[in-house]
Design a protein around this motif. Structure first.
Motif, PDB file in Angstrom:
ATOM      1  N   TYR A   1       0.681  -1.125   0.106  1.00  8.32           N
ATOM      2  CA  TYR A   1      -0.062  -0.065  -0.054  1.00  8.32           C
ATOM      3  C   TYR A   1       0.870   1.245   0.014  1.00  8.32           C
ATOM      4  CZ  TYR A   1      -3.452   3.365   1.316  1.00  8.32           C
ATOM      5  OH  TYR A   1      -4.148   4.536   1.496  1.00  8.32           O
ATOM      6  N   GLN A   2       1.949   1.123   0.880  1.00  6.66           N
ATOM      7  CA  GLN A   2       2.704   2.498   1.058  1.00  6.66           C
ATOM      8  C   GLN A   2       3.747   2.613  -0.243  1.00  6.66           C
ATOM      9  OE1 GLN A   2       3.190   4.820   3.147  1.00  6.66           O
ATOM     10  NE2 GLN A   2       2.068   4.011   5.034  1.00  6.66           N
ATOM     11  N   ALA A   3       3.916   1.425  -0.701  1.00  5.06           N
ATOM     12  CA  ALA A   3       4.741   1.544  -2.084  1.00  5.06           C
ATOM     13  C   ALA A   3       4.070   2.251  -3.261  1.00  5.06           C
ATOM     14  CB  ALA A   3       5.326   0.200  -2.458  1.00  5.06           C
ATOM     15  N   PHE A   4       2.688   1.803  -3.405  1.00  7.09           N
ATOM     16  CA  PHE A   4       1.919   2.314  -4.257  1.00  7.09           C
ATOM     17  C   PHE A   4       1.112   3.533  -3.899  1.00  7.09           C
ATOM     18  CE2 PHE A   4       2.639  -2.089  -5.875  1.00  7.09           C
ATOM     19  CZ  PHE A   4       2.993  -1.549  -7.116  1.00  7.09           C
ATOM     20  N   ALA A   5       1.351   4.157  -2.933  1.00  2.63           N
ATOM     21  CA  ALA A   5       0.620   5.252  -2.407  1.00  2.63           C
ATOM     22  C   ALA A   5       0.479   6.550  -3.431  1.00  2.63           C
ATOM     23  CB  ALA A   5       0.928   5.833  -1.117  1.00  2.63           C
ATOM     24  N   ASN A   6       1.640   6.617  -3.799  1.00  2.00           N
ATOM     25  CA  ASN A   6       1.864   7.872  -5.040  1.00  2.00           C
ATOM     26  C   ASN A   6       1.573   7.343  -6.613  1.00  2.00           C
ATOM     27  OD1 ASN A   6       1.914   9.418  -2.521  1.00  2.00           O
ATOM     28  ND2 ASN A   6       4.411   9.359  -3.052  1.00  2.00           N
TER      29      ASN A   6
ATOM     30  N   LEU B   1      19.887  -3.549   2.507  1.00  2.00           N
ATOM     31  CA  LEU B   1      20.837  -2.438   3.087  1.00  2.00           C
ATOM     32  C   LEU B   1      20.134  -1.250   2.691  1.00  2.00           C
ATOM     33  CD1 LEU B   1      24.240  -3.742   3.022  1.00  2.00           C
ATOM     34  CD2 LEU B   1      22.512  -3.742   4.953  1.00  2.00           C
ATOM     35  N   ARG B   2      19.596  -1.137   1.461  1.00  2.00           N
ATOM     36  CA  ARG B   2      19.245   0.041   0.538  1.00  2.00           C
ATOM     37  C   ARG B   2      17.704   0.527   1.333  1.00  2.00           C
ATOM     38  NH1 ARG B   2      20.608   4.681  -1.206  1.00  2.00           N
ATOM     39  NH2 ARG B   2      19.141   5.625  -2.621  1.00  2.00           N
ATOM     40  N   VAL B   3      16.882  -0.656   1.684  1.00  2.00           N
ATOM     41  CA  VAL B   3      15.858  -0.292   1.994  1.00  2.00           C
ATOM     42  C   VAL B   3      15.831   0.461   3.541  1.00  2.00           C
ATOM     43  CG1 VAL B   3      13.784  -1.278   3.291  1.00  2.00           C
ATOM     44  CG2 VAL B   3      14.374  -2.144   1.237  1.00  2.00           C
ATOM     45  N   GLU B   4      16.802   0.019   4.214  1.00  2.00           N
ATOM     46  CA  GLU B   4      16.956   0.594   5.514  1.00  2.00           C
ATOM     47  C   GLU B   4      17.616   2.253   5.478  1.00  2.00           C
ATOM     48  OE1 GLU B   4      19.092   0.491   9.829  1.00  2.00           O
ATOM     49  OE2 GLU B   4      20.039   0.782   7.884  1.00  2.00           O
TER      50      GLU B   4
ATOM     51  N   PHE C   1       9.595   1.688   0.737  1.00  2.00           N
ATOM     52  CA  PHE C   1       8.616   0.738   0.444  1.00  2.00           C
ATOM     53  C   PHE C   1       8.674   0.074  -0.828  1.00  2.00           C
ATOM     54  CE2 PHE C   1       6.877   2.449   4.324  1.00  2.00           C
ATOM     55  CZ  PHE C   1       6.725   1.533   5.155  1.00  2.00           C
ATOM     56  N   ALA C   2       9.016   0.856  -1.719  1.00  2.00           N
ATOM     57  CA  ALA C   2       9.122   0.491  -3.272  1.00  2.00           C
ATOM     58  C   ALA C   2      10.064  -0.733  -3.263  1.00  2.00           C
ATOM     59  CB  ALA C   2       9.471   1.321  -4.260  1.00  2.00           C
TER      60      ALA C   2
END
Lengths: 292, 352
Positions: A41-46, A236-239, A251-252
């Motif tokens: 949901y967050q990833a696709f929020a925009n 690592l990139r996510v963090e 989130f993507a």
């Protein structure tokens, strides 16, 4: 053949049943379903465009994805070779030290990944045992690709072997003995008889190993030095994106990892269903012909 | 190719599986290893094949020692009790396996597999997987696979043990015919004496890692070498007693025993097969002992009568012909006399 069912007389009262089921569903929902859904949901929020943009529009994120796609396959292939060899040795032979080997295979699961990372630094780092020698020969392990591969391979080492040992034991050695009696050499037995018989177990082990390899954080975090655009892998990139308040970006990337988990689960379920069906067929034959 | 087994010894821990065992199998013979479980017959077969290594002794194929050569270099065909077919290969590929690992050229391999498929009469099923075949069909495929590379010896470990009675009967006769066609030296293990006697040229009776007797089925049946063989063949009544000076007294039956003329008294056991006992209404001067009729089972080609000799606490089984049975008009509970037509006496070893 129908699944064994519990007769009505053995059921708990309806109230107990409903309460237990609801409790299980609630825990599942809070711990697994809601987080998973909210990641997407967050990833696709925009919107989809923003989603794609945050994945491919950011050079560092793109590099992290590419790096993971390099590190994970190398670790998986290495563990496939070691895993098959170790599982075969443990399932087929009785030798001194067999129990120790079985325990050692599980070690990476028991040790914290951070410890594994530190351990690699201790050996290959500049102040480590092999550090000076590596620097003399102009080779880098820590803060470089080899370190990432080593850390990932170490942490995921048990996966293939642990999947394979029970499968090999269930299949039994009889066909291998038959192959040898028919004139096959060791490699011929492995390629023509053993591996085809456990191919689904191997595939499942590889998929699970791959999922673990791509998601590995702790050990990789220590050995990578976390250099953006150089040694950052996807987790690592996510963090890092999260720390930088780039939530859509974080989130993507997280959603890509989460998709991988979903795919892994689907394939795992399909393979387990297939293996069970094959084993059931074998068991049926066994009963039909009257041997135990 | 002939097989020679010389002074084989094999231990599993403290268990002595084979005890200084010697056996000669002439080329082209079909021989059965028969014995109770734990008698070492399967161990012997596996050592002949090279699947197991002996602790001592030698195995020779056609006069050449193979004791230390590996199973894959011995060129044997081994048929397993549970078939051990390759489950992911179809019938054709299973039979082709020993040829593929020997890198046969394709045309030659194709021809050989087709020949074997004809031999086992499964040409129409060459694309089937083992799981799609019946037990009997699977065992035929296993046999064809074992024969594919033209082995010098064919070894079969309880080949029909996992099959039902009717299929077993058919496959036995088929194996016998097959052996007459291809004449490969064959050894097969079985615990079913009927199977051994029907299929084999010679039968080896094994017990506790040793050979008790080797002979043609007729020899073994007519002249059992010792009490074990007699007892193992079954369908016998056992009389215990003593023997001295050429005379034995077994459960009040006094019989001649010329094989033991010594004066020293020894324990002896007498065996009488069920069909070698007669039932008499009145004693006719021949050795006989009184017994009560317990049960009559007429549902057979012979009438099976179960009796009990109260004086000796001895249950007896007698097979009567239908003619004799209708002559006697036996009823349960009647008292009659049981008389052996033929009694085999085995003197027990002094050292027990």
């Amino acid at each position: 053949m129908s699944e064994p069912t519990i007769s009505r007389a053995l059921h708990d009262p309806p109230l107990v049943r409903v309460t237990l089921i609801l409790a299980a569903l609630a825990i599942m929902g809070v711990l697994i379903v809601i987080p998973l859904v909210s990641v997407f949901y967050q990833a696709f929020a925009n919107g989809v465009d923003a989603y794609v943009q945050s994945l491919v529009g950011n050079a560092d994120t793109l590099h992290a994805i590419r790096l993971t796609l390099v590190v994970a396959p190398i670790a998986v292939v290495a563990n496939l070779v070691f895993g098959v060899a170790a599982a075969w040795a443990i399932a087929r032979f009785r030798f001194p030290g067999r129990t120790l080997l079985t325990a050692l295979i599980d070690l990476p699961f028991a040790v914290s990944p951070v410890v594994v990372g530190l351990f690699l630094v201790l050996i290959f780092g500049l102040q480590g045992y092999l550090g000076p020698w590596l620097r003399e020969h102009d080779m880098a392990v820590i803060f470089a690709l080899p370190g990432l591969v080593l850390a990932t391979a170490f942490v995921t080492f048990p996966v293939v072997a642990r999947e394979l040992i029970p499968v090999l034991e269930a299949v039994g050695a009889e066909e291998e003995v038959a192959a040898v009696s028919l004139g096959a050499r060791g490699w011929q037995v492995l390629w023509r008889v053993t591996l085809p018989n456990v191919k689904w177990g191997i595939l499942y082990g590889v998929i699970l190993c791959n999922a673990r390899a791509m998601g590995e954080f702790g050990a990789v975090a220590v050995v990578s030095g976390r250099i953006t655009g150089e040694t950052d892998t996807m987790p690592l990139r996510v963090e890092k994106l999260f720390q930088e308040y780039d939530l859509p970006g974080a989130f993507a990337v997280a959603s890509v990892l989460a998709s991988l988990a979903v795919v892994t689960l689907v394939v795992k379920t399909a393979l387990e269903w297939k293996t069970r069906r094959d084993l059931a067929a074998t068991a049926r034959e066994a009963t039909a012909t009257g041997h135990p | 190719m002939s097989i020679s087994v010389q002074h084989l010894t094999k231990r599993f821990g403290t268990f002595l599986a084979l005890d200084d065992l010697c056996l000669e199998v002439p080329s082209g013979e079909l021989i059965a290893l028969l014995g109770p479980s734990g008698s070492g017959k399967t161990t012997l077969l596996r050592i002949i094949a090279g699947l197991e290594a002996p602790d001592g002794g030698a195995v020779l194929y056609g006069g050449a020692e193979v004791t230390d050569s590996r199973v894959r270099d011995r060129n044997v065909g081994f048929v397993f009790q549970h078939y051990a077919l390759f489950r992911h290969m179809n019938v054709f590929e299973n039979i082709a396996f020993p040829l593929r690992v020997r890198r046969w050229p394709r045309a030659k391999l194709d021809a050989r597999v087709r020949e074997l498929l004809r031999l086992i009469q499964l040409e129409s099923l060459e694309r089937s997987l083992p799981s799609q075949l019946s037990g009997g069909q699977r065992q035929r495929v296993a046999l064809a696979r074992a024969l594919a590379a033209s082995p010098g010896v064919l070894l079969l470990d309880e080949p029909f043990g996992a099959l039902d009675a009717k299929v077993r009967q058919e496959l036995r006769q088929w194996l016998r015919r097959l052996h007459e066609e291809i004449h490969v030296t064959s050894v097969f293990v079985t615990h079913d004496q009927e199977e051994a006697f029907e299929v084999a040229d010679r039968v080896v009776i094994m017990n506790q890692g040793r050979i008790e007797q080797v002979g043609t089925p007729a020899e073994i049946f007519e002249q059992p070498a010792n009490a074990f063989v007699m007892d193992f063949l079954g369908n016998v009544n056992v009389f215990h007693g003593r023997v001295r000076g050429g005379q034995a007294e077994l459960a009040s039956l006094a019989v001649d025993c010329p094989d033991y003329p010594d004066d020293e008294e020894r324990a002896a056991t007498g065996f009488v097969r069920s069909h070698e006992l007669d039932i008499l209404r009145v004693q006719n001067g021949r050795p006989a002992l009184p017994a009560d009729v317990v049960h009559i089972n007429p549902a057979r080609p012979v009438v099976k009568v179960r009796l009990y000799a109260p004086a000796f606490g001895l249950p007896l089984n007698v097979d009567l012909s239908w003619d004799r049975f209708s002559e006697l008009q036996l009823k349960p509970g009647e008292q009659v006399f049981v008389s052996p037509r033929r009694l085999r006496v085995f003197v027990e070893d002094a050292v027990i």
